[in-house]
Design a protein around this motif. Structure first.
Motif, mmCIF file in Angstrom:
data_model
loop_
_atom_site.group_PDB
_atom_site.id
_atom_site.type_symbol
_atom_site.label_atom_id
_atom_site.label_comp_id
_atom_site.label_asym_id
_atom_site.label_seq_id
_atom_site.Cartn_x
_atom_site.Cartn_y
_atom_site.Cartn_z
ATOM 1 N N UNK A 139 0.837 -1.204 0.000
ATOM 2 C CA UNK A 139 0.000 0.000 0.000
ATOM 3 C C UNK A 139 0.872 1.255 0.000
ATOM 4 N N UNK A 140 1.949 1.257 0.799
ATOM 5 C CA UNK A 140 2.834 2.421 0.872
ATOM 6 C C UNK A 140 3.514 2.676 -0.469
ATOM 7 N N UNK A 141 3.874 1.610 -1.187
ATOM 8 C CA UNK A 141 4.520 1.782 -2.485
ATOM 9 C C UNK A 141 3.643 2.582 -3.426
ATOM 10 N N UNK A 142 2.354 2.332 -3.383
ATOM 11 C CA UNK A 142 1.421 3.071 -4.240
ATOM 12 C C UNK A 142 1.178 4.482 -3.710
ATOM 13 N N UNK A 143 1.036 4.601 -2.410
ATOM 14 C CA UNK A 143 0.746 5.912 -1.821
ATOM 15 C C UNK A 143 1.912 6.874 -1.984
ATOM 16 N N UNK A 144 3.144 6.369 -1.898
ATOM 17 C CA UNK A 144 4.330 7.221 -1.928
ATOM 18 C C UNK A 144 5.107 7.125 -3.246
ATOM 19 N N UNK A 145 4.514 6.440 -4.229
ATOM 20 C CA UNK A 145 5.129 6.319 -5.563
ATOM 21 C C UNK A 145 6.522 5.682 -5.516
ATOM 22 N N UNK A 146 6.662 4.651 -4.699
ATOM 23 C CA UNK A 146 7.943 3.959 -4.617
ATOM 24 C C UNK A 146 8.187 3.019 -5.809
ATOM 25 N N UNK A 147 7.095 2.434 -6.338
ATOM 26 C CA UNK A 147 7.214 1.418 -7.399
ATOM 27 C C UNK A 147 8.049 0.229 -6.936
ATOM 28 N N UNK A 148 7.799 -0.196 -5.723
ATOM 29 C CA UNK A 148 8.531 -1.321 -5.138
ATOM 30 C C UNK A 148 8.017 -2.644 -5.691
ATOM 31 N N UNK A 149 8.935 -3.502 -6.107
ATOM 32 C CA UNK A 149 8.583 -4.855 -6.540
ATOM 33 C C UNK A 149 8.562 -5.762 -5.312
ATOM 34 N N UNK A 150 7.392 -6.341 -5.020
ATOM 35 C CA UNK A 150 7.257 -7.128 -3.796
ATOM 36 C C UNK A 150 8.130 -8.386 -3.825
ATOM 37 N N UNK A 151 8.325 -8.964 -4.991
ATOM 38 C CA UNK A 151 9.184 -10.153 -5.053
ATOM 39 C C UNK A 151 10.622 -9.807 -4.672
#
Length: 464
Positions: free
Chosen positions: A339-351
């Protein structure tokens, strides 16, 4: 003059160990510290011709290849800002500062933006594994702009822990993503340690087992799905003997736990993002509650606690309960990162997050393999408990988790992390919740409106 490939500011145990790790992988490193003793100690280490150290920050920067790559391993907070202020006058556009401490992610974002304005790259980098990890291979969670990451990627991959020959140093995303992922990593760590402590309590004071017996149990569990650094370490701690009084050291350690902030930060940000992480929340609360030892002593004197009643709780039940609660703690933390990746525009890959935790870090365990398999599936982009196989993994052990929670409640054990894990699963897997009544009450006393099941939109009822 031959120049060094990277610089290290902060020559405490973590900084020195990471420098030696880099040197072992054929990288030349120069260190800087205001403490002459730390500099002298590092320079005195034999058989390392590719390291150096100084107390002169100007000399330090001048001896680093351009663009300069500098890692900070100093305490989080204002000290990081002080170091950056001292460092900037000697830097040029394109140089890279990497904060490897446990900085609050909002501070990292501020520093990232301030330094970007003057052309200097700033990277937030989570590092897990402690002193030993820094020396032999930590889990590394780097972030910042991709241009800066590409210039340090090779060094980070060399020194990171390896899982199946792949480095546990995947790029976590934009700006402060690395520090955010490390913050949640520590929140999960809080939850797992609290669950292990509650397990120890139930085994010792519920089932009457001794420290050596519990250590043997943990050692056995460490060979299965519960395998990981924390279970292995708990077995080790329980065996240590006290040099002052004899007997087991654990029995002389005061039952007050404190925190350094990352667990609290995880809970606070989860509430801001409206992501439920109750096991982590209760782990933070349990530490806060433990500090009131004088009050606990007085209140416990009023409690005429009965002896443990006849029960059918077995060690294997506790093992299953711990497995499901561990899994649910990971699930909560991973949900927050997504959720934070989307809210803060991190574009984190969960894998990549899960891969970075497979080796080198404090929360590595056998369970992460299950999560990694899900995230590697093409098209999966949901909350990980919604995956059928993950749900089955947890649900299989839920009867034993409930059994442990009931035993704890009936016999006055404060097993808040176990209980909150079970409640989280029950509420998350319930199709119809009682929140309709709360919405009705809010509309009655505050005209807050509600949504309906049979129509789109928001509505207000004239309750009178």
């Amino acid at each position: 003059m031959e120049k060094f490939s990277i610089g290290m500011i902060g020559l405490g145990t973590m900084g020195s160990n990471l420098m030696l790790n880099m040197a072992d992988h054929n990288h030349s490193v120069i260190g800087y510290d205001k403490d002459p003793l730390k500099v002298k100690t590092l320079k005195a280490i034999p058989n390392y011709t590719n390291i150096d150290a100084t107390v002169d920050i100007s000399e330090f920067v001048s001896k680093i290849q351009k663009p300069a790559k500098i890692i900070l391993l100093v305490p989080s907070g204002p000290i990081v800002d002080f170091v950056i202020k001292d460092l900037v006058p000697f830097l040029q556009k394109g140089d890279i500062i990497i904060d490897g401490g446990n900085s609050f992610y909002k501070d990292t974002d501020r520093r990232f933006n301030e330094l970007k304005e003057i052309g200097i790259h700033f990277m937030g980098m989570g590092v897990s594994g402690g002193e030993e990890g820094a020396r032999t291979g930590p889990s590394i969670m780097p972030s910042g702009d991709p241009e800066a990451y590409d210039q340090v990627k090779a060094i980070l991959n060399d020194v990171a822990a390896k899982y199946k020959d792949l480095p546990c140093s995947r790029y976590m995303g934009n700006a402060s993503a690395g520090h955010y992922v490390k913050m949640v990593h520590n929140g999960i760590e809080y939850g797992m340690m609290q669950l292990i402590a509650e397990t120890y309590d139930l085994l010792k004071n519920g089932l009457g087992l001794g420290n050596d017996e519990i250590s043997d149990i943990f050692t056995k569990w460490n060979k299965g799905k519960l395998s990981g650094f924390l279970i292995e370490s708990a077995a080790y701690v329980l065996l240590q003997m006290d040099q002052t009084n004899g007997g087991h050291l654990i029995d002389f350690i005061k039952d007050v736990a404190r925190s350094k902030g990352t667990g609290k930060w995880t809970s606070q940000d989860a509430m801001d993002l409206q992501v439920p992480v109750p096991t982590i929340d209760m782990a933070v609360i349990a530490r806060d509650l433990s500090a009131y030892s004088n009050s606990r002593d007085k209140i416990s004197s009023y409690n005429k606690k009965a002896s443990i009643k006849d029960h059918d709780l077995e060690i294997k039940d506790v093992e299953s309960a711990l497995l499901s609660a561990f899994a649910l703690t990971y699930i909560q933390g991973l949900h927050l990162i997504r959720v934070a990746s989307r809210a803060y525009n991190y574009n984190t890959e969960m894998k990549d997050v899960v891969n970075n935790w497979r080796e080198g870090c404090i929360i590595r365990s056998g369970l992460l393999e299950n999560f990694e398999q899900v995230y590697m599936t093409d098209g999966f982009d949901g909350m990980i408990l919604s995956d059928e196989e993950i749900y089955k993994l947890v649900a299989k052990h839920m009867p034993m988790l409930k059994k442990v929670v009931l035993f704890a409640l009936q016999n006055d054990f404060g097993s808040s992390a176990f209980a909150s894990s079970a409640t989280y699963f029950n509420m998350m897997s319930t199709k119809l919740s009682p929140m309709n009544l709360i919405q009705g009450l809010r509309d009655l006393f505050g005209a807050h409106t509600f949504e309906r099941t049979d129509q789109e939109g928001t509505f207000h009822h004239i309750w009178k």
